[in-house]
Design an enzyme around this catalytic site. Structure first.
Site, PDB file in Angstrom:
ATOM      1  N   GLY A   1     -28.437  17.695  97.584  1.00  0.00           N
ATOM      2  CA  GLY A   1     -27.428  18.704  97.842  1.00  0.00           C
ATOM      3  C   GLY A   1     -28.002  20.088  98.010  1.00  0.00           C
ATOM      4  O   GLY A   1     -27.268  21.051  98.119  1.00  0.00           O
TER       5      GLY A   1
ATOM      6  N   ASP B   1     -29.905  22.697 100.338  1.00  0.00           N
ATOM      7  CA  ASP B   1     -30.269  22.867 101.733  1.00  0.00           C
ATOM      8  C   ASP B   1     -31.753  23.157 101.858  1.00  0.00           C
ATOM      9  O   ASP B   1     -32.457  22.518 102.607  1.00  0.00           O
ATOM     10  CB  ASP B   1     -29.452  23.992 102.365  1.00  0.00           C
ATOM     11  CG  ASP B   1     -28.020  23.554 102.616  1.00  0.00           C
ATOM     12  OD1 ASP B   1     -27.755  22.351 102.455  1.00  0.00           O
ATOM     13  OD2 ASP B   1     -27.187  24.401 102.964  1.00  0.00           O
TER      14      ASP B   1
ATOM     15  N   HIS C   1     -43.544  28.306 112.418  1.00  0.00           N
ATOM     16  CA  HIS C   1     -43.044  27.185 111.616  1.00  0.00           C
ATOM     17  C   HIS C   1     -42.157  27.670 110.472  1.00  0.00           C
ATOM     18  O   HIS C   1     -42.406  28.712 109.883  1.00  0.00           O
ATOM     19  CB  HIS C   1     -44.217  26.379 111.037  1.00  0.00           C
ATOM     20  CG  HIS C   1     -44.847  25.474 112.047  1.00  0.00           C
ATOM     21  ND1 HIS C   1     -46.125  25.000 111.927  1.00  0.00           N
ATOM     22  CD2 HIS C   1     -44.361  24.960 113.198  1.00  0.00           C
ATOM     23  CE1 HIS C   1     -46.402  24.223 112.960  1.00  0.00           C
ATOM     24  NE2 HIS C   1     -45.347  24.186 113.743  1.00  0.00           N
TER      25      HIS C   1
ATOM     26  N   ASP D   1     -41.957  26.828 107.441  1.00  0.00           N
ATOM     27  CA  ASP D   1     -42.572  27.074 106.130  1.00  0.00           C
ATOM     28  C   ASP D   1     -43.297  28.424 106.099  1.00  0.00           C
ATOM     29  O   ASP D   1     -43.889  28.791 105.091  1.00  0.00           O
ATOM     30  CB  ASP D   1     -43.504  25.924 105.711  1.00  0.00           C
ATOM     31  CG  ASP D   1     -44.627  25.673 106.690  1.00  0.00           C
ATOM     32  OD1 ASP D   1     -44.402  25.818 107.900  1.00  0.00           O
ATOM     33  OD2 ASP D   1     -45.743  25.337 106.245  1.00  0.00           O
TER      34      ASP D   1
ATOM     35  N   HIS E   1     -53.136  25.406 116.304  1.00  0.00           N
ATOM     36  CA  HIS E   1     -52.271  24.768 115.322  1.00  0.00           C
ATOM     37  C   HIS E   1     -51.318  23.897 116.128  1.00  0.00           C
ATOM     38  O   HIS E   1     -51.508  23.752 117.337  1.00  0.00           O
ATOM     39  CB  HIS E   1     -51.568  25.865 114.513  1.00  0.00           C
ATOM     40  CG  HIS E   1     -50.743  25.369 113.362  1.00  0.00           C
ATOM     41  ND1 HIS E   1     -51.128  24.326 112.570  1.00  0.00           N
ATOM     42  CD2 HIS E   1     -49.545  25.796 112.860  1.00  0.00           C
ATOM     43  CE1 HIS E   1     -50.202  24.120 111.645  1.00  0.00           C
ATOM     44  NE2 HIS E   1     -49.240  24.995 111.803  1.00  0.00           N
TER      45      HIS E   1
ATOM     46  N   ASP F   1     -52.160  28.805 109.106  1.00  0.00           N
ATOM     47  CA  ASP F   1     -52.370  27.383 109.400  1.00  0.00           C
ATOM     48  C   ASP F   1     -53.302  27.313 110.597  1.00  0.00           C
ATOM     49  O   ASP F   1     -53.076  28.007 111.594  1.00  0.00           O
ATOM     50  CB  ASP F   1     -51.038  26.711 109.762  1.00  0.00           C
ATOM     51  CG  ASP F   1     -50.148  26.492 108.545  1.00  0.00           C
ATOM     52  OD1 ASP F   1     -50.585  26.813 107.426  1.00  0.00           O
ATOM     53  OD2 ASP F   1     -49.021  26.004 108.737  1.00  0.00           O
TER      54      ASP F   1
ATOM     55  N   ASP G   1     -56.159  27.760 104.461  1.00  0.00           N
ATOM     56  CA  ASP G   1     -55.207  26.643 104.434  1.00  0.00           C
ATOM     57  C   ASP G   1     -55.841  25.375 103.851  1.00  0.00           C
ATOM     58  O   ASP G   1     -56.887  24.929 104.316  1.00  0.00           O
ATOM     59  CB  ASP G   1     -54.747  26.408 105.882  1.00  0.00           C
ATOM     60  CG  ASP G   1     -53.832  25.212 106.042  1.00  0.00           C
ATOM     61  OD1 ASP G   1     -53.154  24.847 105.069  1.00  0.00           O
ATOM     62  OD2 ASP G   1     -53.790  24.653 107.167  1.00  0.00           O
TER      63      ASP G   1
ATOM     64  N   HIS H   1     -49.599  10.829 117.040  1.00  0.00           N
ATOM     65  CA  HIS H   1     -49.505  12.100 116.322  1.00  0.00           C
ATOM     66  C   HIS H   1     -50.883  12.491 115.789  1.00  0.00           C
ATOM     67  O   HIS H   1     -51.657  11.633 115.394  1.00  0.00           O
ATOM     68  CB  HIS H   1     -48.527  11.991 115.146  1.00  0.00           C
ATOM     69  CG  HIS H   1     -48.451  13.250 114.334  1.00  0.00           C
ATOM     70  ND1 HIS H   1     -47.850  14.395 114.825  1.00  0.00           N
ATOM     71  CD2 HIS H   1     -48.938  13.575 113.112  1.00  0.00           C
ATOM     72  CE1 HIS H   1     -47.963  15.351 113.914  1.00  0.00           C
ATOM     73  NE2 HIS H   1     -48.621  14.892 112.875  1.00  0.00           N
TER      74      HIS H   1
ATOM     75  N   SER I   1     -52.654  15.769 113.248  1.00  0.00           N
ATOM     76  CA  SER I   1     -52.287  16.882 112.368  1.00  0.00           C
ATOM     77  C   SER I   1     -52.632  18.218 113.021  1.00  0.00           C
ATOM     78  O   SER I   1     -53.536  18.312 113.849  1.00  0.00           O
ATOM     79  CB  SER I   1     -53.049  16.744 111.048  1.00  0.00           C
ATOM     80  OG  SER I   1     -52.867  17.914 110.279  1.00  0.00           O
TER      81      SER I   1
ATOM     82  N   HIS J   1     -53.568  20.702 111.107  1.00  0.00           N
ATOM     83  CA  HIS J   1     -54.327  21.403 110.065  1.00  0.00           C
ATOM     84  C   HIS J   1     -55.778  20.927 110.023  1.00  0.00           C
ATOM     85  O   HIS J   1     -56.069  19.764 110.288  1.00  0.00           O
ATOM     86  CB  HIS J   1     -53.682  21.152 108.696  1.00  0.00           C
ATOM     87  CG  HIS J   1     -52.288  21.678 108.592  1.00  0.00           C
ATOM     88  ND1 HIS J   1     -52.004  22.947 108.147  1.00  0.00           N
ATOM     89  CD2 HIS J   1     -51.102  21.121 108.892  1.00  0.00           C
ATOM     90  CE1 HIS J   1     -50.695  23.135 108.168  1.00  0.00           C
ATOM     91  NE2 HIS J   1     -50.124  22.039 108.614  1.00  0.00           N
TER      92      HIS J   1
HETATM   93 ZN   LIG Z   1     -47.630  25.813 107.228  1.00  0.00          ZN
HETATM   94 ZN   LIG Z   2     -47.659  25.613 110.561  1.00  0.00          ZN
END
Ligand SMILES: [Zn+2]
Ligand SMILES: [Zn+2]
Length: 546
Positions: free
Chosen positions: A46, A48, A73, A75, A139, A161, A193, A362, A364, A366
């Site tokens: 619950g 968000d 991004h 984050d 990135h 990143d 990172d 896919h 990454s 990073h």
């Molecule tokens: Zn990040």
């Molecule tokens: Zn990122």
């Protein structure tokens, strides 16, 4: 020598993956780098999302000279509108990051109050006492930057990143020369990172996906549906390239995907032939073998398009038996179970599903261990602070630094809220400041504590056990038998026995009762139910006194 010290205050991203936020402070000047959000773990029902705790900045808001966002991004950008409610300061971002920020802020009606400044990789600007040089990094989204921050205490390099992709999709590699140039000036500290610090070797180039996509496009008999993050702009380019090559039209589904693609195209970060992209409505009218759809929902989120497709509850279109579904992503730790549940459901609906474990669809965004070493060798920092990662990731990254010869007392592993100070040539730990979670639930910020989350968790997992009592206020005895209602609580076969025993327990507890009856009853019932069923439903006792 100046008496002022450089203070580095991590408010997010250290000790966790997500909600990255770093504060650089010198004298009465603050520079903020990134203001990200974190999506809740599966057990935070619950909620968000989660944002950093801004408490530290509350009485220092007039010290803030600027806010830098390293890339687009969530984050790193996702909590910025919450910060802007507290602090008015100019924001600096590269063109694509700015474009994505504008869209986000205009949705909240905040755009007119904000001072947004465009910067480009390679530029340098002065923000208070901080001279900030922006350098390009590769990135999984274009236009990311790292920062060289020259402070009166020395030069600090903040990686953002990054990865060292020699063949990135936009042909724009990380700025190695700039990193080496920093070293020639002498770098006080590197903050880098740590996301992939447990992965040996090099992170593969984004290019390795191209042949995998080529295979899919060559053999798919019907529609191709590719799920990815809405912010993975370079993946959109790769899907577009494959679609063009194999004569399919590309359509984006879902608001965030459509909007991000539009912004990236407008700013020339996506290059598609004029007639390649069609609307989802158009695509659904075309022959199946002529289209590819891109949507979100790679993490098994039930409300995403892919989640709804897997359950047959998507409004606009359904999975068809000839569909090829590609999950172009890596499950975020904790999401594996729901991702595989989604994959199973898609197979059940007749689709062929291709995911990271069976084909390189896919990679990454990073750096892996060898790239981390290269960064340290290029930058040659005196001090090292691993950022962006859970504690185990920070520790692995610190191990790498030590292996490369950075002395142990020049490496600091800290979590959110632990202040680091540079005085002269020394790195010290300062005080602790609030660095916890702030839950955002619908419109409310911070008004929902961990106890509410725990209650929702209990409700979802084991249901609820409700007891209704009518007590005589004088004799403190029951007027009628206790009424018990359960919802979502499973006690199967000897269920009736269980309720009989529960009633006995209630009557006994009332008889022996002193102090807070409601609390005592709830406690006794919780223990009883757990011992009998190994389940922990939410227990709620309501008492009417007559
Ligand atoms: Zn990040
Ligand atoms: Zn990122």
């Amino acid at each position: 020598m100046s008496k002022e010290k450089l203070r580095i205050i991590p408010l997010g991203g250290l000790g966790e993956v997500g909600k990255n936020m770093m504060v650089y402070e010198y004298g009465e000047n603050i520079l903020i780098v990134d203001v990200g959000l974190m999506f809740p773990e599966n057990d935070m029902l619950g909620i968000d999302y989660i944002i950093p705790d801004f408490q530290y900045l509350k009485d220092k808001r007039h010290w803030v000279r600027g806010i830098i966002v390293t890339h687009g991004h969530e984050d790193h950008t996702g909590a910025i509108h919450h910060l802007l409610e507290l602090i008015q300061a100019p924001i600096f971002a590269t063109p694509l990051t700015r474009g994505l920020l504008e869209a986000k802020l205009s949705r909240g009606g905040l755009l007119s109050h904000v001072q947004l400044n465009t910067v480009h990789a390679g530029e340098a600007i002065k923000i208070g006492p901080f001279q900030v040089e922006f350098f390009h990094v590769c990135h999984s989204i274009p236009d990311g930057v790292g920062l060289g921050i020259t402070t009166p205490a020395g030069l600090v390099v903040h990686s953002g990143d990054y990865k060292f992709d020699h063949t990135p999709i936009d042909n724009w590699p990380t700025d190695y020369a700039k990193l080496a140039e920093f070293a020639s000036r002498g770098v006080l500290a590197l903050l880098a990172d740590s996301t992939n610090s447990y992965r040996s070797g090099w992170t593969p180039s984004e290019r390795v996906i191209d042949p995998a996509f080529d295979d899919v496009f060559r053999s798919a008999p019907g529609r191709i549906i590719i799920a990815s993050f809405a912010s993975l702009i370079s993946r959109m380019q790769q899907v577009g390239n494959a679609a063009h090559k194999h004569h399919r039209k590309l359509a984006f589904a879902g608001t965030s995907m459509v909007e991000n693609a539009k912004i990236a195209r407008k700013l020339n970060y996506l290059e598609f032939p004029e007639d390649l992209v069609v609307s989802i409505e158009q695509a659904l009218k075309m022959k199946n073998a002529d289209v590819v759809l891109m949507c979100t929902g790679t993490q098994g989120e039930p409300t995403s398009i892919m989640g709804r497709l897997s359950m047959g509850t998507n409004r606009q279109f359904d999975i068809l038996p000839d569909d090829t579904v590609v999950l172009s992503s890596h499950p975020i730790p904790g999401n594996e179970e729901s991702v595989y549940r989604t994959i199973n459901r898609l197979f059940r609906r007749g689709a062929d599903v291709i995911y990271e474990a069976i084909a390189p669809v896919h990679v990454s965004g990073h750096a892996s261990q060898e790239e981390m070493k290269l960064l340290m060798h290029l930058v040659k920092p005196q001090f090292f602070i691993p950022i962006h990662g859970e504690l185990h990731q920070l520790h692995q990254h610190a191990n790498i630094a030590r292996k490369l010869g950075i002395p142990n007392d020049h490496v600091s592993i800290v979590e959110n809220g632990q202040v680091i100070e540079f005085i002269g040539e020394q790195m010290l730990h300062g005080e602790r400041v609030p660095g916890g979670y702030i839950f955002v639930d619908g419109a409310g910020v911070g008004d929902i504590g961990p106890s509410v989350v725990r209650e929702r968790e209990a409700l979802a997992r084991d249901g609820i056990f409700l007891v209704n009592l009518n007590l005589d206020n004088n004799s403190l005895t029951l007027c009628v038998e206790p009424e018990i209602i359960t919802k979502g609580f499973i006690y199967t076969r000897n269920g009736d026995d269980l309720l009989v025993s529960a009633r006995k327990l209630i009557i006994e507890t009332i008889r022996n009762g002193n102090g807070n009856l409601q609390q005592d009853l709830e406690q006794a019932l919780k223990t009883f139910l757990y011992n009998k069923t190994r389940r922990r439903p939410m227990v709620f006792v309501s008492i009417n006194r007559k």
